[in-house]
Design a protein around this motif. Structure first.
Motif, mmCIF file in Angstrom:
data_model
loop_
_atom_site.group_PDB
_atom_site.id
_atom_site.type_symbol
_atom_site.label_atom_id
_atom_site.label_comp_id
_atom_site.label_asym_id
_atom_site.label_seq_id
_atom_site.Cartn_x
_atom_site.Cartn_y
_atom_site.Cartn_z
ATOM 1 N N TYR A 59 -5.353 -0.148 10.954
ATOM 2 C CA TYR A 59 -6.570 0.284 10.276
ATOM 3 C C TYR A 59 -6.590 -0.105 8.795
ATOM 4 N N ALA A 60 -5.857 -1.203 8.498
ATOM 5 C CA ALA A 60 -6.072 -1.848 7.205
ATOM 6 C C ALA A 60 -7.278 -2.771 7.267
ATOM 7 N N TYR A 61 -7.821 -2.972 8.458
ATOM 8 C CA TYR A 61 -9.003 -3.807 8.679
ATOM 9 C C TYR A 61 -9.812 -3.151 9.783
ATOM 10 N N PHE A 62 -10.971 -2.619 9.454
ATOM 11 C CA PHE A 62 -11.775 -1.909 10.455
ATOM 12 C C PHE A 62 -13.270 -2.063 10.153
ATOM 13 N N PRO A 63 -13.772 -3.299 10.162
ATOM 14 C CA PRO A 63 -15.187 -3.519 9.832
ATOM 15 C C PRO A 63 -16.148 -2.907 10.841
ATOM 16 N N PHE A 64 -15.676 -2.638 12.061
ATOM 17 C CA PHE A 64 -16.535 -2.044 13.080
ATOM 18 C C PHE A 64 -16.125 -0.603 13.392
ATOM 19 N N GLY A 65 -15.419 0.044 12.453
ATOM 20 C CA GLY A 65 -14.976 1.403 12.703
ATOM 21 C C GLY A 65 -13.798 1.407 13.662
ATOM 22 N N GLY A 66 -13.691 2.458 14.459
ATOM 23 C CA GLY A 66 -12.593 2.554 15.408
ATOM 24 C C GLY A 66 -12.644 3.849 16.174
ATOM 25 N N GLY A 92 -15.569 21.665 6.869
ATOM 26 C CA GLY A 92 -16.806 21.393 6.145
ATOM 27 C C GLY A 92 -16.684 20.334 5.068
ATOM 28 N N THR A 93 -15.439 19.921 4.766
ATOM 29 C CA THR A 93 -15.258 18.859 3.780
ATOM 30 C C THR A 93 -15.717 17.526 4.375
ATOM 31 N N ASN A 94 -16.452 16.762 3.592
ATOM 32 C CA ASN A 94 -16.888 15.435 4.029
ATOM 33 C C ASN A 94 -15.808 14.424 3.671
ATOM 34 N N VAL A 95 -15.484 13.558 4.619
ATOM 35 C CA VAL A 95 -14.388 12.607 4.468
ATOM 36 C C VAL A 95 -14.957 11.192 4.461
ATOM 37 N N THR A 96 -14.553 10.396 3.463
ATOM 38 C CA THR A 96 -14.994 9.003 3.407
ATOM 39 C C THR A 96 -13.824 8.086 3.734
ATOM 40 N N LEU A 97 -14.128 7.042 4.506
ATOM 41 C CA LEU A 97 -13.157 6.018 4.898
ATOM 42 C C LEU A 97 -13.710 4.685 4.404
ATOM 43 N N PRO A 98 -13.298 4.235 3.221
ATOM 44 C CA PRO A 98 -13.951 3.100 2.577
ATOM 45 C C PRO A 98 -13.342 1.759 2.970
ATOM 46 N N GLN A 99 -13.987 1.067 3.933
ATOM 47 C CA GLN A 99 -13.497 -0.257 4.304
ATOM 48 C C GLN A 99 -13.404 -1.174 3.092
ATOM 49 N N PHE A 100 -14.445 -1.142 2.231
ATOM 50 C CA PHE A 100 -14.497 -2.073 1.114
ATOM 51 C C PHE A 100 -13.270 -1.948 0.214
ATOM 52 N N PHE A 101 -12.675 -0.764 0.150
ATOM 53 C CA PHE A 101 -11.506 -0.549 -0.701
ATOM 54 C C PHE A 101 -10.213 -0.843 0.049
ATOM 55 N N VAL A 102 -10.085 -0.328 1.254
ATOM 56 C CA VAL A 102 -8.869 -0.550 2.039
ATOM 57 C C VAL A 102 -8.681 -2.031 2.334
ATOM 58 N N HIS A 103 -9.789 -2.747 2.597
ATOM 59 C CA HIS A 103 -9.718 -4.172 2.926
ATOM 60 C C HIS A 103 -9.215 -5.040 1.777
ATOM 61 N N THR A 104 -9.204 -4.505 0.570
ATOM 62 C CA THR A 104 -8.754 -5.295 -0.578
ATOM 63 C C THR A 104 -7.597 -4.605 -1.311
ATOM 64 N N ASP A 105 -6.838 -3.838 -0.572
ATOM 65 C CA ASP A 105 -5.675 -3.151 -1.124
ATOM 66 C C ASP A 105 -4.493 -4.119 -1.114
ATOM 67 N N GLU A 106 -3.879 -4.344 -2.276
ATOM 68 C CA GLU A 106 -2.786 -5.310 -2.372
ATOM 69 C C GLU A 106 -1.548 -4.870 -1.608
ATOM 70 N N ARG A 107 -1.516 -3.633 -1.146
ATOM 71 C CA ARG A 107 -0.402 -3.212 -0.302
ATOM 72 C C ARG A 107 -0.436 -3.917 1.052
ATOM 73 N N ALA A 131 -21.131 -2.599 6.788
ATOM 74 C CA ALA A 131 -20.999 -1.137 6.889
ATOM 75 C C ALA A 131 -19.719 -0.783 6.161
ATOM 76 N N TYR A 132 -19.833 -0.605 4.849
ATOM 77 C CA TYR A 132 -18.680 -0.672 3.964
ATOM 78 C C TYR A 132 -17.919 0.640 3.818
ATOM 79 N N ILE A 133 -18.453 1.724 4.380
ATOM 80 C CA ILE A 133 -17.789 3.021 4.270
ATOM 81 C C ILE A 133 -18.229 3.882 5.450
ATOM 82 N N LEU A 134 -17.279 4.593 6.022
ATOM 83 C CA LEU A 134 -17.568 5.521 7.112
ATOM 84 C C LEU A 134 -17.475 6.946 6.598
ATOM 85 N N PHE A 135 -18.277 7.815 7.208
ATOM 86 C CA PHE A 135 -18.307 9.223 6.813
ATOM 87 C C PHE A 135 -17.973 10.104 8.016
ATOM 88 N N ARG A 136 -17.187 11.123 7.779
ATOM 89 C CA ARG A 136 -16.929 12.154 8.770
ATOM 90 C C ARG A 136 -16.941 13.510 8.060
#
Length: 457
Positions: free
Chosen positions: A393-400, A354-369, A333-338
């Protein structure tokens, strides 16, 4: 009305003023927005967006989005200010299917369904599912012969669906499993970011839309039949379906549509994500002999050749690290939507209602920061010291937050049971590309079947 300040607290009056500036982002085309760049190379598009900061605007036909790329802001959306956001409405992308179920329900409806389902996911109840998890994994391996070439994703899909249907619904689906797997494929095809047709409304009779409608109709009839069969039975049951039916029929207020859609949600989401995690784990382990050696050493020490019991799982520490690292690199589940319910501040910008917000695990999980050498498969990174230093929340494969995945414990027990059961008995030699093309659909799935040759140990 109270508004959110930059640190997430509510304030009134002058202190409640929101920033006037909305997030920056890449330019898009009229009507189409950024959809061409998004579908051409989703990961590359996110790389481009990250150059604008940690809160970035973009658009697709008929919808405005922003993405959030910093763990502290992810936590704001999922936890601190979760009441300012609701689940993204997938109506135009097939959201009318399962729309009354736990995954997409909102507010009081979601709370009722969560309460009805939670008894099936207590730690004590999940422990009782362990025996079936291991036994079914053994039976899968027993069906293989040395030298067989298997499609891992399909084999694990059948396994996890069998485990889930037996554990939560006391069902042996057998031939009916094809109805569920076809529905999973149709859902993923409908949401696959491989073309502009993904954003075409459901009422347009495209081939994808027609396939989705056919599969959804067949699947809903199948679920209705299962519920009717249970209602006609005189046997006593103590499972998830029994809990949902009790909430429907024993003076509860769960509607027939909610009962059907909740069951459909668990059948789809409950097996699809775990089967993908197993596929990616085997794919990675098959390429890393050092990881395989560490797993073998752990299994020899802890298990001595037997399949794991629930009591063994805390001692399978390295297996847990391999699971964690797999979910970091390949979160199913590589991206969450709100969707913002109201104007809200994030990262110093105003996010309009009304703005849709994406929380992309696939990107945050591989951020060199947050991760050294983030593209490398390295289970040894998961030390206690590393986890303590990692932003939550640099690692959230099951959301939160309140809406974290209700099946998280179930899935982790299943992974830590199936992996040792299988790997103690067979090895896998990859036939497919070790770096497969991925489809960013509803789940993160391989574009083509992942094939491997089975070798008995």
């Amino acid at each position: 009305m109270a508004r959110r300040t930059a640190n997430g607290r509510e304030a009134d009056g002058a202190d409640a003023e929101l920033p006037s500036e909305t997030p920056p982002g890449p330019d898009g085309l009229p009507v189409l927005g950024n959809v061409r760049d998004l579908v051409a190379d989703p990961r590359g598009f996110y790389e481009e967006m990250s150059e604008y900061g940690d809160v970035v605007s973009y658009s697709v036909p008929r919808m405005d989005f922003c993405t959030v790329l910093h763990p502290e802001l992810v936590e704001r959306v999922l936890v601190t200010d979760n009441d300012a956001f609701e689940k993204f409405g997938f109506e135009d992308l097939g959201g009318d299917f399962m729309s009354e179920g736990l995954l997409l329900a909102e507010g009081e409806q979601w709370q009722r369904q969560r309460l009805a389902a939670q008894e099936a996911f207590t730690p004590e109840r999940i422990r009782t599912y362990g025996e079936a998890m291991g036994r079914y994994a053994e039976e899968m391996v027993d069906g293989w012969t040395d030298g067989d070439v298997v499609e891992l994703d399909r084999a694990f899909s059948r396994l996890t669906l069998r485990i889930l249907s037996r554990s939560l619904f006391d069902l042996e689906l057998a031939a009916d499993a094809e109805v569920v797997t076809e529905m999973a494929a149709a859902i993923n095809d409908r949401g696959d970011l491989d073309g502009v047709s993904t954003f075409v409304p459901m009422w347009v009779p495209t081939p994808r839309n027609r396939r989705f409608r056919r599969a959804a109709s067949t699947f809903e009839e199948f679920v209705d039949d299962l519920v009717a069969e249970r209602r006609g039975s005189t046997d006593a049951y103590d499972d998830l379906l029994a809990s949902l039916m009790a909430a429907r029929e024993d003076g509860g207020d769960l509607s027939e549509a909610e009962l059907r859609d909740s069951m459909a949600t668990f059948l789809f989401a409950g097996h699809e994500t775990t089967s993908l995690a197993l596929t990616y784990l085997v794919l990675l382990v098959a390429q890393h002999d050092d990881v395989r050696d560490c797993l073998d050493e752990e299994y020899a020490t802890v298990l001595g050749g037997r399949r794991p019991a629930v009591e063994d799982l805390p001692d399978l520490e390295y297996t847990g690290r391999v699971v964690d690292e797999t979910l970091r690199l390949y979160p199913p589940a590589y991206i969450l939507f709100r969707t913002a319910r109201e104007d809200v501040e994030l990262g110093g910008y105003r996010i309009p209602a009304g703005t849709n917000v994406t929380l992309p695990q696939f990107f945050v999980h591989t951020d060199e920061r947050w991760y050294d050498d983030p593209g490398t498969f390295d289970p040894d990174r998961w030390t206690d010291g590393f986890e303590d230093s990692l932003p939550e929340y640099a690692y959230f494969p099951f959301g939160g937050g309140p809406r974290h995945c209700i099946g998280m414990r179930f899935a982790m027990q299943e992974l830590k049971t199936v992996v040792p059961t299988v790997l103690q008995r067979v090895e896998f030699e990859l036939v497919s590309d070790p770096d497969p093309e991925l489809d960013m659909a509803i789940t993160l799935r391989p574009s083509d079947p992942v094939r491997a040759t089975v070798r008995e140990r």
